[in-house]
Design a protein around this motif. Sequence first.
Motif, PDB file in Angstrom:
ATOM      1  N   GLU A 178      32.609 -15.519 -42.941  1.00 48.09           N
ATOM      2  CA  GLU A 178      33.438 -14.734 -42.322  1.00 48.09           C
ATOM      3  C   GLU A 178      33.525 -15.017 -40.919  1.00 48.09           C
ATOM      4  N   THR A 179      34.580 -14.232 -40.247  1.00 50.21           N
ATOM      5  CA  THR A 179      34.829 -14.468 -38.994  1.00 50.21           C
ATOM      6  C   THR A 179      33.819 -13.280 -38.195  1.00 50.21           C
ATOM      7  N   GLN A 180      33.092 -13.722 -37.059  1.00 48.55           N
ATOM      8  CA  GLN A 180      32.384 -12.605 -36.397  1.00 48.55           C
ATOM      9  C   GLN A 180      33.238 -12.107 -35.280  1.00 48.55           C
ATOM     10  N   TYR A 181      33.366 -10.931 -35.286  1.00 49.24           N
ATOM     11  CA  TYR A 181      34.156 -10.115 -34.072  1.00 49.24           C
ATOM     12  C   TYR A 181      33.247  -9.446 -33.154  1.00 49.24           C
ATOM     13  N   ASP A 182      33.515  -9.499 -31.883  1.00 50.64           N
ATOM     14  CA  ASP A 182      32.521  -8.786 -30.747  1.00 50.64           C
ATOM     15  C   ASP A 182      32.610  -7.290 -31.033  1.00 50.64           C
ATOM     16  N   GLU A 183      31.620  -6.641 -30.760  1.00 52.49           N
ATOM     17  CA  GLU A 183      31.303  -5.174 -30.822  1.00 52.49           C
ATOM     18  C   GLU A 183      32.032  -4.455 -29.362  1.00 52.49           C
ATOM     19  N   LYS A 184      32.875  -3.663 -29.342  1.00 54.10           N
ATOM     20  CA  LYS A 184      33.606  -3.270 -28.393  1.00 54.10           C
ATOM     21  C   LYS A 184      33.548  -1.561 -28.465  1.00 54.10           C
ATOM     22  N   ARG A 185      33.057  -1.163 -29.288  1.00 52.76           N
ATOM     23  CA  ARG A 185      33.006   0.407 -29.406  1.00 52.76           C
ATOM     24  C   ARG A 185      31.706   1.017 -28.602  1.00 52.76           C
ATOM     25  N   PRO A 186      31.881   1.673 -27.876  1.00 55.14           N
ATOM     26  CA  PRO A 186      30.822   2.394 -26.696  1.00 55.14           C
ATOM     27  C   PRO A 186      29.460   2.694 -27.490  1.00 55.14           C
ATOM     28  N   PHE A 187      29.693   3.435 -28.492  1.00 52.01           N
ATOM     29  CA  PHE A 187      28.250   4.102 -29.064  1.00 52.01           C
ATOM     30  C   PHE A 187      27.547   3.033 -29.544  1.00 52.01           C
TER      31      PHE A 187
END
Length: 609
Positions: free
Chosen positions: A95-104
């Motif tokens: 799978e493609t790994q996406y960056d975490e961008k959610r502040p929490f």
Amino acid sequence: MNPQKSGVVAQWCILKGIENVDPPFRLSLTPYIAGYYNSTPAGTTPETFANSYSYNGGMDLKFGINESFTLDATLIPDFGQVQSDKTVLNLGPFETQYDEKRPFFTEGTDLFRAGDIFYSRRIGGKPEGYYDAYYQLLDGEKIISNPAQSQLYNATKLTGRTNSGLGIGFLNAVQAPSYAEIEEADGSTRKFQTGVLTNYNVFVLNQTLKNNSEISFINTNTLREASSPDANVSAVDMTIRDKKNNYAVYVKGKYSKEFDNSIPDSISQGGVYHIGLSKVSGKFRFDLSENGITPYYNPNDLGINFQTNIMEHFAGIQWVDNTQHGHILNWSFFEGNDVSMRYSNGAFYDYNINLGGDLTTDKFWTFSLFGNSKPFWFYDYYESRVEGKKFLHAPYVYTNFSIKTDYRKPFMMEVSFDWAESPQPKDPLYGYGIGPSWQATDWLNLGLAINYTFDHSNWGFADYIDSTDQVIIGRRDTKTISNDFYTTILFSPQMNLVVHARHYWSEVRYLEYYNLLNDGNVASTSLYTTSHDENFNAWNVDVVYEWQFAPGSFLNLIWKQSLVKDDASVGNDYATNLRETLQLPADNTLALKLIYYLDYQKVKKVITK
């Protein structure tokens, strides 16, 4: 700071003399309300849209239990202002790994990185049965809605560190069930469950030791409703450094267990071990390590993993020189060798070489060179997508060269070039990247990132014929172009506008199909006639207007547009693809979100006046 020493924080001074500080009571609430307008293409004509309105609200809480520990909680969180993911066409087995961008999940989460078993994008991610909704459609049925993101009921995290250096972290999130709405042939609708009620837990202990050493224990736990599988993963991660911070020993161990509640006594379990010795300071440095992953290790319920059933032996050297020589400010070089084999039977997997280096001039221009090669034919056990089948992969060499201009200047540029080749006939890869960035004024920043890659005669999985257990391997030309534009406009210290637009195009044109043989070789086949040519376009626009009308309080106006064009119309140029993509009806979302910050100390002052 000594640049030849490893670590930055470890070289900081010790601040003394802080006395008689009375920590105030720390409590803040940040309620929000948000309204959404969604316009989604519907029907068979471009003029048909399904319009909908929705409203929601929630609240964030931050509570200081004491001067060392903080509790963060969010109720019915909303991440509408978070930048859209950079969608790509994935032809690989993982799978493609996406960056975490959610502040929490990005703020105050350093503790949870221990052990490398926690991938926060699993929480509130794509429902497990998202694609099942499409596979089970009956004749005459169509999908009306199928949320690609799961809704969270709440999430809580507790983090802090005691006076003895023990860091403690706990994170819990409860994910709501997900449903797709399907229109049946007679016009009626039904719901199809794509995700179940899920409880995620992460617990971590991190003890700091002498000489910048540390030991950590982390556990992730996934509990799902009814008969859906549960999972539990644990890891121990230890780093021991000598008194002078010259050498470090690494020891890691991981263990995963998955329970399939629909099958009695069904347990899948596996493990990982890692041992390593490194020289981490000085001009000459080295790394020695061994890493083993058992066949059934699986942390993917709350983590992410790209290897299984493998044992790796690594030896590498590095030279780091931070002494200025003439016009060269600093330079470094590295070389690494990785020999891999199958964990289950010790069969040779591959030999991998990495080498490269970089140098920075006294004008702060940086030049970097990276090379990677697998010099021998090797078996790829993942590309076939079928357990027990392997694909004999050709050796190759890959290089990347990049130049980055002075980052201190208002205008800077990064340029890169890629090239790869193998012994296979007509099998080159080449590409380039251009990334200018311009701080035009104190209030305007502009940036652009252009990347182009062409891979001729790329080999990979094309299809699996279930009736005959036959894997089809394809030889294909792949072309990828992406353009990212972004700008930030500061109207005042409290008001700004951020715009990000991206077009991604990837074309896959198959040249020939082959049967994968049991020994890993391929044989031409004229019986397979299905075409897997693909023309994939993804377009995203994110516009966020943010006004901080009071400390910690914001009014955000958000517009998002997205569309995907995925068909078999290969052969068109980039301009034609972009034009045809923009002519398609797009998903549009307009949101207005009000966030208000309430601090206990300020409220108390107002009440007591």
